[in-house]
Design a protein around this motif. Structure first.
Motif, mmCIF file in Angstrom:
data_model
loop_
_atom_site.group_PDB
_atom_site.id
_atom_site.type_symbol
_atom_site.label_atom_id
_atom_site.label_comp_id
_atom_site.label_asym_id
_atom_site.label_seq_id
_atom_site.Cartn_x
_atom_site.Cartn_y
_atom_site.Cartn_z
ATOM 1 N N GLU A 191 0.813 -1.217 0.000
ATOM 2 C CA GLU A 191 0.000 0.000 0.000
ATOM 3 C C GLU A 191 0.847 1.268 0.000
ATOM 4 O O GLU A 191 0.500 2.283 0.588
ATOM 5 N N ARG A 225 -4.780 4.886 -1.200
ATOM 6 C CA ARG A 225 -6.101 5.182 -0.661
ATOM 7 C C ARG A 225 -7.100 4.075 -0.985
ATOM 8 O O ARG A 225 -7.043 3.469 -2.046
ATOM 9 N N LYS A 226 -8.015 3.876 -0.054
ATOM 10 C CA LYS A 226 -9.104 2.928 -0.286
ATOM 11 C C LYS A 226 -10.422 3.670 -0.456
ATOM 12 O O LYS A 226 -11.150 3.442 -1.404
ATOM 13 N N TYR A 229 -10.591 6.364 -3.318
ATOM 14 C CA TYR A 229 -9.421 5.699 -3.889
ATOM 15 C C TYR A 229 -8.586 6.620 -4.767
ATOM 16 O O TYR A 229 -7.538 6.226 -5.249
ATOM 17 N N GLU A 252 -5.277 7.899 -9.640
ATOM 18 C CA GLU A 252 -5.206 6.763 -8.733
ATOM 19 C C GLU A 252 -3.759 6.302 -8.572
ATOM 20 O O GLU A 252 -2.889 6.638 -9.372
#
Length: 303
Positions: A191, A225-226, A229, A252
């Motif tokens: 991540e 980021r989730k 996103y 993204e």
């Protein structure tokens, strides 16, 4: 572009007419030595071993290696065993950090340090990852100091291209790109989005038949980021901003990495030509027609 010219990175608005909010990063995965642990309220406390002795007692700072938008980097060595290190000094006002707690003391852990720990590990990982490992960090009154492993001998990829006096052969470029793609997959799995992959931020170890690449400078990086996103403010070298930054004003993490790797591939195969996204979108970019059959860079860049 002049040979050897350093290309600075920073926060860049590629669509000035649109207002953008600054990204808010939160650590959401565990790190080790230093480590991060998720609290029940969703905030993050980072447990970090406070370095003893002091920086001056533990390390010797040597010549300056470079300077960027987020700090200056010096060569150095660890006094106990003469281990070569790189020392990055960042003014405290430029440190994006998160509160860290260790030995009942709260300090500021630079986001860059946390990203490096995810991507390249700590002391135990020196020499094992494509991303350079973080050895120590110090939170001082006026600045933060990151102590990282330093590969010797090595040059940055821009200098490596200069020394080659032109484009790399396709097999040479393939060796480098395979390592970078593998490293990018590993970083995204942790991540971590680097956001500034370019020739200046890739080191090439020159002590083997197949040069080994190392990724440095996570100063523009962020956590993937989730929700949401996407990002609305670009941090990195302006020339490498994604087309989406211009078309929709947001981007993204994964596509950012892919685009920058493609830009770097162009530079490896076409000499010192730097891709400029704005010029590319205006179809002002000319690409090499001398690549081998079956390797269509024009088609690859348009997909």
């Amino acid at each position: 572009m002049a040979h050897g010219t350093k290309r600075k990175a920073g926060a860049e608005s590629v669509t000035p007419n649109k207002k953008r909010k600054e990204m808010d990063c939160d650590v959401s995965k565990s790190c080790s030595s230093p480590s991060a642990s998720q609290q029940s309220n969703g905030s993050m406390a980072t447990s970090v071993t406070i370095c003893k002795p002091t920086f001056e007692d533990a390390y010797l700072q040597l010549e300056k290696l470079g300077e960027g938008g987020f700090g200056s980097v010096y060569a150095g060595k660890r006094k106990t065993d003469n281990l070569p290190v790189a020392i990055k000094r960042i003014l405290r006002v430029d440190v994006e950090g998160r509160p860290s707690v260790s030995q009942r003391r709260t300090t500021l852990a630079p986001m860059e340090a946390l990203l490096m720990l995810r991507a390249g590990g700590g002391r135990a990982s020196v020499g094992k990852c494509a991303a350079v490992s973080l050895i120590d960090w110090y939170d001082l009154d006026q600045e933060g100091i990151l102590v990282m492993e330093r590969s010797v001998p090595c040059v940055d990829l821009l200098t490596y291209l200069d020394n080659n006096n032109g484009p790399l052969r396709e097999d040479q470029a393939k060796d480098i790109m395979k390592q970078l793609v593998k490293a990018a997959i590993q970083m995204l799995s942790e991540e971590v989005c680097h956001r500034d992959i370019k020739a200046e931020n890739v080191l090439v170890q020159t002590n083997s038949d197949v040069p080994r690449v190392r990724i440095i400078d996570f100063g523009c990086g962020c956590l993937v980021r989730k929700i949401p996103y996407f990002y609305t403010e670009y941090f990195g070298t302006p020339a490498y901003a994604l087309p989406e930054c211009y078309s929709v004003g947001r981007y993204e993490a994964g596509p950012t990495t892919v685009w920058q790797l493609g830009a770097l591939l162009l530079e490896l195969l076409d000499g010192h030509k730097q891709l400029n996204t704005s010029e590319f979108l205006q179809r002002k970019t000319t690409l090499s027609s001398e690549l081998s059959r079956g390797f269509n860079l024009n088609q690859a860049m348009e997909q």
